[in-house]
Design an enzyme around this catalytic site. Structure first.
Site, mmCIF file in Angstrom:
data_model
loop_
_atom_site.group_PDB
_atom_site.id
_atom_site.type_symbol
_atom_site.label_atom_id
_atom_site.label_comp_id
_atom_site.label_asym_id
_atom_site.label_seq_id
_atom_site.Cartn_x
_atom_site.Cartn_y
_atom_site.Cartn_z
ATOM 1 C CD GLU A 1 3.319 14.932 1.683
ATOM 2 O OE1 GLU A 1 2.235 15.133 1.193
ATOM 3 O OE2 GLU A 1 4.326 15.611 1.669
ATOM 4 C CG PHE B 1 4.036 17.679 5.167
ATOM 5 C CD1 PHE B 1 2.539 18.878 5.294
ATOM 6 C CD2 PHE B 1 4.988 17.945 5.184
ATOM 7 C CE1 PHE B 1 3.617 20.161 5.249
ATOM 8 C CE2 PHE B 1 5.604 19.738 4.957
ATOM 9 C CZ PHE B 1 4.852 20.609 5.130
ATOM 10 N NE ARG C 1 17.434 18.378 10.471
ATOM 11 C CZ ARG C 1 18.064 19.383 9.574
ATOM 12 N NH1 ARG C 1 17.749 19.094 8.367
ATOM 13 N NH2 ARG C 1 18.232 20.126 9.447
ATOM 14 C CG ASP D 1 11.241 26.444 5.982
ATOM 15 O OD1 ASP D 1 11.599 27.263 5.383
ATOM 16 O OD2 ASP D 1 11.187 24.949 5.787
ATOM 17 N NE ARG E 1 15.994 23.001 9.316
ATOM 18 C CZ ARG E 1 16.815 24.740 9.518
ATOM 19 N NH1 ARG E 1 16.182 25.615 10.386
ATOM 20 N NH2 ARG E 1 17.400 25.186 8.863
ATOM 21 C CG HIS F 1 12.052 19.353 9.902
ATOM 22 N ND1 HIS F 1 12.281 18.539 9.024
ATOM 23 C CD2 HIS F 1 12.871 20.534 9.043
ATOM 24 C CE1 HIS F 1 13.936 18.404 8.590
ATOM 25 N NE2 HIS F 1 14.031 20.217 8.806
#
Ligand SMILES: Cc1ncc(C[n+]2csc(CCOP(=O)(O)OP(=O)(O)O)c2C)c(N)n1
Ligand SMILES: [Mg+2]
Lengths: 314, 279
Positions: free
Chosen positions: A58, A83, A10, A117, A167, A109
């Protein structure tokens, strides 16, 4: 691989966009309140007028990108894979895929290396979703070098591209003068004759590590990096399967619908070969460190090694 | 065109709608007919377009967010000269460039593919934003259904458009009062529509969308509105012009039989005669 440089793809994504900004005036970047996490903040800082924060919306971001593309812009939409591909699937399919618009989806991610998460944010289904959309190119870079090359290749390609980034920091493995990125062209990282390991993204460095361990056991594994899941490098996969007669796929994604399925689709039709698919076995992830999760789900070097060894000795 | 010419043209557009849907034996006449005056005004009066050059760079754009009313758009485009009116009869047929829902790659004059409700407005917002970024003065028009605005994405797009002060964007809501399952206020009321857009920092105008004068005045007002997008909420009659289709939710997505087609065309012929014959 103890002291190799590690960078999250990323980061590479954000840096590549910023580096490409001056060269490609039509490049615009859209975010949905995650510019910090998707690392597009680097682009935003350099080109504030060409960065569009859409807020936490999004689906709307996707449509805005479609509209921008009809007017000649080259938009990158950025969000977490969950998303960008999940929430958004139908928007991507109907507003970008069907009209074959020149929108790039920068999905960060992806997979379980999201880590702490937990499952709601760990998308292991995005390759499957994106791969089914006609005309969609799906790219999963393995490291910093490849991620940056993929971003520029996507800019120069006219049509929708899904780019999958991670990530967590991953080893830089392609930092060689010969390295060359071409959409749809897989890369043989190590030649071998006993088994083919086809890996993508995070699992590529793990596959290399596994091959080293297998060599110590007298198993000569071929390692192929498939950075473009679609269009798949059919010739390369077929030739290697023919040579070794045994294929293992490794991906940080569900075993349903991803790289493993793409390889099986091809082999079952053209070159029936026994395949062992390494990935998330139809389960959700959970909270933990990226490394801890890769280990638990068998997607690190050791996990891949153990699976390949058992498969070869079956 | 003057008001009478526009009204006559709208009647021709309606004939095209009914003919296309009858030929296809499927399609959505109700919401096409309710918006026929708007389609006509946009393509014959309002928008800077060139049927000979459908991709003209600085053209005004139109997004049919309620894509199921493609017959209305196609009929307006055909009558405007983008393609032969005769081809309307190929609607929805295998191999036709007139797909069931708008396809920008197939049909000259279609600026955005649509059909999945709620998505078109976002694309229109993207187009309006592109114009702003490039300092171009083209305008973007987007037609939504009053049922369609139950979709959350409409409000995501509206929030963004208001936030970005996209005064080159006009959202038109076809308030024909009906959706598939019945009256919009019975299914899940979108009212008050104007107040909602106002809350998202739009300038709003309420009109009768089956009246050319009111449409013209609203478009003028929208052009004069600076610093915010405009939403035109137009009250219309679903199925307008065809006696048995008017205000009847059953004609949302159904083709007329041969007998019904004959009645529909007779209704429209009569309206045409009352307007004073062909242009
Ligand atoms: C996302 C989505 N859900 C459902 C549909 C099916 N559908 C087509 S038309 C329609 C009703 C639309 O009503 P409205 O927006 O009021 O249109 P109009 O009355 O102008 O025809 C529905 C539910 C769709 N096309 N897209
Ligand atoms: Mg309606």
């Amino acid at each position: 691989m103890a002291d190799v440089k590690k960078i999250a793809t990323r980061e590479s994504y954000g840096n590549a966009l910023a580096e490409c900004g001056a060269k490609y005036p039509n490049l615009v970047v859209l975010d949905a309140d995650l510019a910090g996490a998707t690392k597009t903040g680097v682009f935003k800082k350099a080109f504030p007028d060409r960065h569009i924060d859409c807020g936490i919306a999004e689906c709307n971001m996707t449509g805005i990108a479609a509209g921008l593309a009809t007017c000649g812009k080259v938009p990158f939409i950025s969000s977490f894979a969950m998303f960008a591909a999940g929430r958004n699937f139908e928007q991507v399919r109907n507003s970008i895929g069907y009209p074959h618009l020149n929108v790039k989806i920068g999905a960060t991610h992806a997979g379980i290396t999201v880590g702490e998460d937990g499952a709601t944010h760990q998308c292991n289904e995005d390759i499957a979703l994106m791969r089914t959309i006609p005309g969609m190119t799906v790219i999963v870079p393995a490291d910093d070098v490849e991620a940056k090359a993929a971003v520029e290749a996507a800019i120069n390609y006219n049509g929708p591209v899904y780019l999958r980034f991670g990530r967590a920091a991953v080893p830089v493995i392609n930092d060689t003068p010969e390295y060359k990125f071409e959409i749809g062209k897989g890369v043989v990282l190590k030649e071998g004759k006993d088994v083919t390991i086809i890996a993508t993204g995070t699992c590529v460095s793990g596959a290399l590590e596994a091959a080293e361990k297998l060599a110590a056991d007298g198993i000569d594994a071929e390692v192929i990096n498939i950075h473009t899941i679609k269009p798949l490098d059919n010739d390369l996969v077929l030739a290697s399967a023919k040579k070794t007669g045994k294929v293992v796929t490794a991906e940080e994604h569900s075993v349903i619908g991803g790289l493993g399925s793409a390889v099986c689709d091809l082999l079952s039709e053209k070159q029936p070969t026994k395949v062992c698919k390494i990935g998330m076995n139809d389960v959700f992830g959970e909270s933990g460190t990226a490394g801890g999760l890769l280990e638990k789900y068998g997607l690190d070097g050791n996990g891949i090694y153990a699976k390949v060894k058992a498969f070869v000795q079956e | 065109m003057n008001k009478l010419e526009l009204a006559k043209m709208a009647n021709e557009v309606r004939k095209g709608i009914v003919t296309a849907v009858h030929s296809a034996k499927a399609g959505h006449p109700g919401g096409s007919l309710s918006a026929a005056d708007m389609f006509t005004y946009l393509y014959f009066e309002e928008m800077n377009i060139d049927p000979k050059n459908p991709k003209m760079e600085n053209r005004d754009r139109f997004v049919l967010s309620k894509g199921h009313t493609a017959p209305g758009l196609y009929s307006a485009l055909a009558n405007r000269g983008y393609f032969p009116v005769e081809d309307l009869k190929t609607l929805r047929k295998l191999g036709s460039y007139l797909q069931g829902h708008p396809c920008m790659q197939e049909t000259p004059g279609v600026d955005m593919s649509s059909g999945s409700l709620g998505q078109g407005l976002s694309a229109a917002v993207g187009m309006a934003l592109a114009a702003k970024m490039d300092n171009k003065d083209y305008r973007v028009y987007c037609l939504c259904g009053d049922g369609e605005i139950q979709e959350g994405q409409i409000w995501e797009a509206s929030m963004f458009a208001g936030h970005r002060k996209l005064d080159n964007l006009v959202v038109i809501v076809d308030n024909n009062g009906l959706q598939i399952d019945g009256k919009v206020e019975d299914v899940c009321s979108p009212y008050p529509i104007d107040k909602k857009f106002e809350a998202f920092n739009f300038h709003t105008i309420n009109i009768n969308g089956n009246d050319m004068d009111e449409i013209a005045a609203a478009m003028k007002e929208a052009r004069e509105t600076k610093g915010m997008p405009t939403a035109i909420i137009m009250k219309t009659v679903k199925g307008k012009g065809v006696s048995f289709m008017e205000n009847n939710a059953g004609w949302h997505g159904k083709a007329p039989s041969d007998e019904e087609y004959a009645i529909a065309m007779a209704d429209l012929e009569k309206i045409g005669e009352e307007l004073g014959g062909a242009n």
